[in-house]
Design a protein around this motif. Structure first.
Motif, PDB file in Angstrom:
ATOM      1  N   VAL A 213       1.042  -1.401   0.162  1.00 43.12           N
ATOM      2  CA  VAL A 213       0.343  -0.323   0.439  1.00 43.12           C
ATOM      3  C   VAL A 213       1.098   0.878   0.054  1.00 43.12           C
ATOM      4  N   ASP A 214       0.277   2.407  -0.296  1.00 40.11           N
ATOM      5  CA  ASP A 214       1.280   3.293  -0.423  1.00 40.11           C
ATOM      6  C   ASP A 214       0.148   4.811   0.417  1.00 40.11           C
ATOM      7  N   ALA A 215       1.153   5.146   1.414  1.00 45.17           N
ATOM      8  CA  ALA A 215       0.728   5.865   2.965  1.00 45.17           C
ATOM      9  C   ALA A 215       0.860   7.518   2.016  1.00 45.17           C
ATOM     10  N   ILE A 216      -0.080   8.013   3.333  1.00 43.61           N
ATOM     11  CA  ILE A 216      -0.551   9.259   2.907  1.00 43.61           C
ATOM     12  C   ILE A 216      -1.055   9.965   4.379  1.00 43.61           C
ATOM     13  N   THR A 217      -0.575  10.805   4.798  1.00 40.63           N
ATOM     14  CA  THR A 217      -1.058  11.618   5.483  1.00 40.63           C
ATOM     15  C   THR A 217      -2.900  12.924   5.749  1.00 40.63           C
ATOM     16  N   LEU A 218      -2.419  13.247   6.950  1.00 46.11           N
ATOM     17  CA  LEU A 218      -3.891  14.369   5.962  1.00 46.11           C
ATOM     18  C   LEU A 218      -3.468  15.274   5.671  1.00 46.11           C
ATOM     19  N   GLU A 219      -1.701  15.441   6.403  1.00 43.58           N
ATOM     20  CA  GLU A 219      -1.352  16.862   5.005  1.00 43.58           C
ATOM     21  C   GLU A 219      -1.114  16.958   3.641  1.00 43.58           C
ATOM     22  N   GLY A 220      -1.258  15.385   3.209  1.00 45.92           N
ATOM     23  CA  GLY A 220      -1.125  15.311   1.932  1.00 45.92           C
ATOM     24  C   GLY A 220       0.188  15.193   1.723  1.00 45.92           C
ATOM     25  N   ASP A 221       1.249  14.326   2.797  1.00 48.24           N
ATOM     26  CA  ASP A 221       2.896  14.114   2.675  1.00 48.24           C
ATOM     27  C   ASP A 221       2.366  12.295   2.233  1.00 48.24           C
ATOM     28  N   VAL A 222       3.393  12.015   0.359  1.00 47.05           N
ATOM     29  CA  VAL A 222       2.940  10.421  -0.006  1.00 47.05           C
ATOM     30  C   VAL A 222       4.666  10.150   0.421  1.00 47.05           C
ATOM     31  N   MET A 223       4.141   8.304   1.395  1.00 46.57           N
ATOM     32  CA  MET A 223       5.756   7.546   0.593  1.00 46.57           C
ATOM     33  C   MET A 223       4.584   6.234   0.007  1.00 46.57           C
ATOM     34  N   ARG A 224       5.283   5.921  -0.831  1.00 46.18           N
ATOM     35  CA  ARG A 224       4.833   4.629  -1.940  1.00 46.18           C
ATOM     36  C   ARG A 224       5.480   3.289  -1.621  1.00 46.18           C
ATOM     37  N   SER A 225       4.864   2.440  -1.763  1.00 43.61           N
ATOM     38  CA  SER A 225       5.722   1.502  -1.967  1.00 43.61           C
ATOM     39  C   SER A 225       7.234   0.993  -2.353  1.00 43.61           C
ATOM     40  N   LYS A 226       6.646   2.003  -3.318  1.00 44.81           N
ATOM     41  CA  LYS A 226       7.891   1.967  -4.603  1.00 44.81           C
ATOM     42  C   LYS A 226       9.424   2.605  -4.376  1.00 44.81           C
ATOM     43  N   GLY A 227       9.368   3.372  -3.311  1.00 50.35           N
ATOM     44  CA  GLY A 227       9.896   4.377  -2.451  1.00 50.35           C
ATOM     45  C   GLY A 227      10.199   6.121  -2.771  1.00 50.35           C
ATOM     46  N   THR A 228       9.392   5.850  -3.760  1.00 52.82           N
ATOM     47  CA  THR A 228       9.134   7.297  -3.974  1.00 52.82           C
ATOM     48  C   THR A 228       8.440   8.148  -2.708  1.00 52.82           C
ATOM     49  N   ILE A 229       8.903   9.746  -2.510  1.00 50.89           N
ATOM     50  CA  ILE A 229       8.483  10.157  -1.523  1.00 50.89           C
ATOM     51  C   ILE A 229       7.817  11.737  -2.040  1.00 50.89           C
ATOM     52  N   SER A 230       6.864  11.592  -2.253  1.00 50.00           N
ATOM     53  CA  SER A 230       5.926  13.480  -2.325  1.00 50.00           C
ATOM     54  C   SER A 230       5.515  13.885  -1.114  1.00 50.00           C
ATOM     55  N   GLY A 231       5.922  15.637  -1.297  1.00 49.74           N
ATOM     56  CA  GLY A 231       4.812  15.985  -0.476  1.00 49.74           C
ATOM     57  C   GLY A 231       5.081  17.585  -0.163  1.00 49.74           C
ATOM     58  N   GLY A 232       5.040  18.388   0.710  1.00 49.17           N
ATOM     59  CA  GLY A 232       5.344  19.403   0.926  1.00 49.17           C
ATOM     60  C   GLY A 232       4.066  20.271   0.874  1.00 49.17           C
ATOM     61  N   TYR A 233       3.696  22.210   1.185  1.00 52.82           N
ATOM     62  CA  TYR A 233       2.943  23.087   1.291  1.00 52.82           C
ATOM     63  C   TYR A 233       1.701  22.441   0.484  1.00 52.82           C
ATOM     64  N   VAL A 234       0.523  22.270   0.998  1.00 49.36           N
ATOM     65  CA  VAL A 234      -1.151  22.044  -0.176  1.00 49.36           C
ATOM     66  C   VAL A 234      -1.412  23.172   0.066  1.00 49.36           C
ATOM     67  N   ASN A 235      -1.578  24.195  -1.159  1.00 49.28           N
ATOM     68  CA  ASN A 235      -2.796  24.966  -1.037  1.00 49.28           C
ATOM     69  C   ASN A 235      -4.467  24.693  -0.642  1.00 49.28           C
ATOM     70  N   THR A 236      -5.140  24.668   0.082  1.00 45.74           N
ATOM     71  CA  THR A 236      -5.927  24.089   0.123  1.00 45.74           C
ATOM     72  C   THR A 236      -7.677  25.158  -0.408  1.00 45.74           C
ATOM     73  N   SER A 237      -7.140  26.483  -0.367  1.00 48.66           N
ATOM     74  CA  SER A 237      -8.190  27.143  -1.398  1.00 48.66           C
ATOM     75  C   SER A 237      -8.347  26.747  -2.610  1.00 48.66           C
ATOM     76  N   ARG A 238      -7.107  25.618  -3.586  1.00 48.20           N
ATOM     77  CA  ARG A 238      -7.701  25.528  -4.510  1.00 48.20           C
ATOM     78  C   ARG A 238      -7.818  23.720  -4.833  1.00 48.20           C
ATOM     79  N   SER A 239      -7.931  23.223  -3.481  1.00 46.39           N
ATOM     80  CA  SER A 239      -8.601  21.845  -3.830  1.00 46.39           C
ATOM     81  C   SER A 239      -9.429  21.917  -4.876  1.00 46.39           C
ATOM     82  N   LYS A 240      -9.420  20.802  -5.498  1.00 43.78           N
ATOM     83  CA  LYS A 240     -10.354  20.801  -6.912  1.00 43.78           C
ATOM     84  C   LYS A 240     -11.543  19.963  -5.954  1.00 43.78           C
ATOM     85  N   ILE A 241     -11.547  18.887  -4.748  1.00 43.99           N
ATOM     86  CA  ILE A 241     -13.098  18.946  -4.008  1.00 43.99           C
ATOM     87  C   ILE A 241     -13.468  20.099  -3.511  1.00 43.99           C
ATOM     88  N   LEU A 242     -12.830  20.963  -2.512  1.00 42.31           N
ATOM     89  CA  LEU A 242     -13.843  21.816  -2.344  1.00 42.31           C
ATOM     90  C   LEU A 242     -14.316  23.224  -3.581  1.00 42.31           C
TER      91      LEU A 242
END
Length: 804
Positions: A213-242
């Protein structure tokens, strides 16, 4: 006479009853009109409130729509719009909608869901692959956008062994997304591989556990099972869902407010109609009241005249009867007196008297004379009293009794009931005015109380402002004192800086010192250093032609060269990136121009085919002439792409070619008639309108040069464009022909009289009748002109022969 008076009094009573009924009906209609006016005011107030709220909501909706458009890539957004239009036009079933529309995301998981799904949120869920393939074919045929479909019958969601050793701190993400069971496979397809972790340490633990599985935090930081890591600041005002959620909520709010505004407007219009209807009835009732009152006045006048005639006749009869009785009594008295006098004449009146009686008679004769005089005076007084009685009786008959009759008739007058009902109505209006005045006074009292509060706050603020001014004045004095001290310090600082620069200049004149020399002279005194400095300066004077700063200059120039080299490299990299950006923007610009032209050209072909059945029209890009191509031939955009360069470099303009019947060759605009040019212009306008719609259009006699068949096709096309579901538009058209009038929703007539133009709403039948009469009048004038011309030719023919 009595029967006539009774009959007139009966008519008077009937009219009084009718007037009372008319007054009651009038008051009822007046009450209904007041209630309708109140309802109208309330409806317009609600409509104004709805209009203001709708305007604010529409502005917010437009901003939300712009944010939604910015959040979605252009090709996907174009594909979504095209897919919706195709689904409606082909009545396709089995399209559930966008994935983001089919699920609800908790607020704390919005960032995580946005990061995981990305543009997959805009994938379209369909029941099976047949629906998806059909939509793909239609999109390819239309040449608009790209859409990814998720057929529910083909989705294969693998079973994943989620880690359970961390309990509720690590859970699958899809389990927290609420959706219909029917669409759960689509949600698991996108979010199934992700587990949401409480914090970053748990995310690192899950990633290190080897779980698939791939793990993600509530802030949007992701660690994938293949080893890649992505994260940083996410501007919630530009959220596609909201953004999509707010866009849909505001869209629903706009529709709801539009319905409420339409309902309030309908209520106001209905109230206007009710007021107009009641006002008409009220006017009729008022006229009826006035008519009945006039009839009542006439009847009262007739009754009074009849009563006066009756009283005159009765008084004359009584007077004649009394005079007859008096004459009869007087006649009988005279007859008795005559008989007694005749009897006395036959006898001697003194014969039977004694001497004493005669003496007494002689003595009584003066008394008799006196009594006769008194009797005459009494008769005179009686005559005077009788004349006074006659005068009083005359006054009584002519004035007082007449006034009593008038007062009695006024008391018994049925019109008093009408006046009383009108008084009741006026009292009701007075009560309403008093209630309104009380409401206004209460509001005025509230405003005055608020004004008092604001005045109190204003006084407090004024006092505070004065205190601040005083503090500022005191601070200004202290500031001036501090300014003088600061000026003295600045002067001292300037002196020290000048001294420091002088010493620095002298040190630079000495050149650079090595560490050994510095240590050698570090512990020596000032006098020894000055004596040694003089000796060194005397020695250095021998080598005055040598540059003492060569080493420092070499070091400085080397550092400057390295800095300039680094900046040159940065500038070259920036230039490369800018050129790449310019190239990308040019490519996007060219694509946008060609895509827009293709859309307008496609719409032009369709609209021209609708306006001219059997005809054909096309827009052609005209290629720019070059040295090797001097024929100036017209080519379409796809044929000239091999020439390279941008659209503005390849093309010089747009050419229109049309054919108005099957089999005819296409011709250019220069060879068309006025009506044909009008059709081409309208086709181009409607083609652009379908690509970039406007809210309304104003046309001035666009059908003036058209044949009847083309007027009909233009009218049908206007009706179609006005009823378009996606881009409806309003068309305001002036015309003198019935074809467009038959398709119009509302018709206005412009009347010019006394140098004043008036605009009134008229019915379609009246408009058509007016146009028919206008056409008949024009036809009659044309026929008359033709007859006059024919007559002139006939009269002119003999003169021509004679001249020859």
């Amino acid at each position: 006479m009595a029967a006539e008076v009774a009959n007139q009094q009966q008519q008077l009573a009937s009219l009084s009853e009718q007037i009372a009924a008319a007054d009651a009906a009038y008051q009822e209609l007046k009450t209904q009109r007041n209630a309708a006016q109140d309802a109208k005011k309330e409806a317009w107030r609600e409509a104004d409130e709805m209009r203001a709220e709708l305007k604010a909501t529409e502005e917010e909706y437009n901003r939300a729509h712009q944010n939604w458009v910015r959040a979605v890539p252009n090709d996907i957004l174009e594909g979504i719009y095209a897919m919706e239009n195709l689904r409606r036009s082909h009545n396709l079933k089995g399209v559930a909608g966008l994935l983001v529309e089919l699920m609800e995301v908790p607020q704390q998981l919005v960032t995580a869901a946005d990061v995981v799904a990305g543009n997959q949120l805009f994938q379209v869920v369909v029941d099976n692959e047949e629906v998806g393939l059909q939509l793909v074919r239609l999109l390819n045929k239309a040449g608009k956008g790209r859409v990814t479909f998720m057929p529910l019958n083909r989705l294969q969601v693998p079973d994943i062994a989620y880690p359970r050793q961390w309990g509720r701190d690590v859970e699958p993400l899809y389990k927290h997304l609420r959706t219909d069971e029917k669409y759960s496979k689509a949600v698991r397809q996108v979010f199934g591989r992700f587990v949401v972790c409480k914090d970053r340490s748990l995310m690192e633990a899950v990633a290190g556990s080897g779980a698939p599985v791939d793990a993600i935090t509530l802030e949007g930081d992701v660690m994938r099972s293949k080893g890649t890591i992505s994260g940083g600041y996410v501007n919630t005002s530009r959220s596609k869902i909201l953004t999509h959620k707010k866009y849909k909520e505001l869209e629903g709010a706009v529709k709801r407010l539009q319905d409420q505004r339409e309902l309030a407007s309908k209520k106001a219009d209905q109230a206007d109609q009710d007021i107009l209807h009641i006002s008409t009835q009220l006017t009729a009732a008022d006229e009826n009241r006035k008519s009945l009152r006039n009839q009542l006045a006439k009847a009262k006048h007739a009754v009074e005249s009849a009563k006066r005639d009756k009283q005159d006749l009765e008084s004359q009869l009584l007077e004649a009867t009394s005079r007859q009785e008096a004459a009869t009594a007087q006649l009988e008295d005279l007859n008795r007196q005559i008989s007694a006098a005749q009897a006395e004449l036959g006898t001697d009146m003194h014969a039977g008297l004694s001497a004493a009686e005669k003496r007494q008679l002689t003595a009584l004769q003066p008394k008799i004379d006196q009594l006769t005089q008194d009797l005459n005076k009494a008769k005179k007084a009686r005559h005077q009293a009788q004349s006074q009685v006659t005068k009083l009786q005359t006054r009584l008959d002519t004035n007082l009794l007449k006034r009593v009759e008038e007062l009695s008739s006024t008391r018994d007058n049925p019109g008093i009931g009408a006046d009383r009902s009108e008084l009741v109505s006026l009292e009701q209006d007075l009560h309403r005015a008093e209630a309104t005045l009380a409401d206004v006074e209460s509001k005025l009292a509230a405003v005055e109380a608020k004004t008092d509060d604001l005045s109190k706050k204003l006084r407090e603020l004024t006092n505070r402002c004065q205190a601040l001014r005083d503090e500022k004045a005191a601070g200004s004095a202290a500031e001036a004192e501090e300014g003088r001290a600061a000026a003295a310090l600045d002067t001292r600082q300037a002196q020290l800086v000048a001294r420091c620069e002088d010493l620095g200049r002298k040190i630079r004149d000495l050149g650079s010192l090595s560490a050994e020399v510095f240590e050698k002279y570090q512990n020596k005194g000032q006098k020894e250093l000055h004596s040694a400095l003089k000796k060194v300066q005397a020695e250095l004077s021998k080598y005055s032609h040598v540059n003492k700063k060569a080493l420092d200059q070499f070091t400085n120039f080397t550092e400057q060269r390295e800095e300039l080299t680094r900046r040159v490299n940065e500038v070259r990299q920036s230039e490369t990136k800018i050129r790449e950006l310019i190239s990308a923007l040019d490519m996007r610009k060219n694509e946008a121009i060609e895509r827009t032209f293709k859309g307008v050209a496609k719409n032009f072909r369709e609209v021209f085919a609708e306006l001219v059945p059997g005809g054909k029209g096309e827009l052609v890009m005209q290629r720019r002439r070059t040295g090797d191509d001097d024929d100036g031939s017209d080519v379409e955009g796809d044929d000239a792409e091999a020439a390279g360069g941008g659209v503005l470099d390849k093309y010089s303009g747009v050419k229109v070619r049309v054919a108005f019947s099957r089999g005819n060759e296409t011709v250019s605009l220069k060879l068309l008639s006025g009506g044909q040019k009008t059709l081409v212009a309208l086709a181009l306008i409607f083609a652009i309108q379908r690509c970039d719609p406007a809210p309304f259009y104003l046309f001035d006699e666009i059908d003036a040069a058209l044949d009847p068949q083309y007027r009909t096709t233009v009218a049908k096309l206007l009706r179609k464009q006005a009823d378009d579901e996606r881009n409806p538009a309003m068309f305001v058209i002036t015309t003198f022909h019935p074809q467009i009038v038959q398709e119009a929703d509302k018709v206005y007539g412009v009347i010019h009289a006394n140098r004043i133009s008036q605009i009134d709403v008229i019915t379609r039948a009246d408009a058509l009748q007016f146009l028919q009469a206008e056409q008949e009048q024009n036809a009659a004038q044309q026929e008359q002109q033709r007859e006059q011309q024919q007559q002139r030719r006939q009269h002119g023919r003999p003169r021509a022969v004679a001249a020859s």
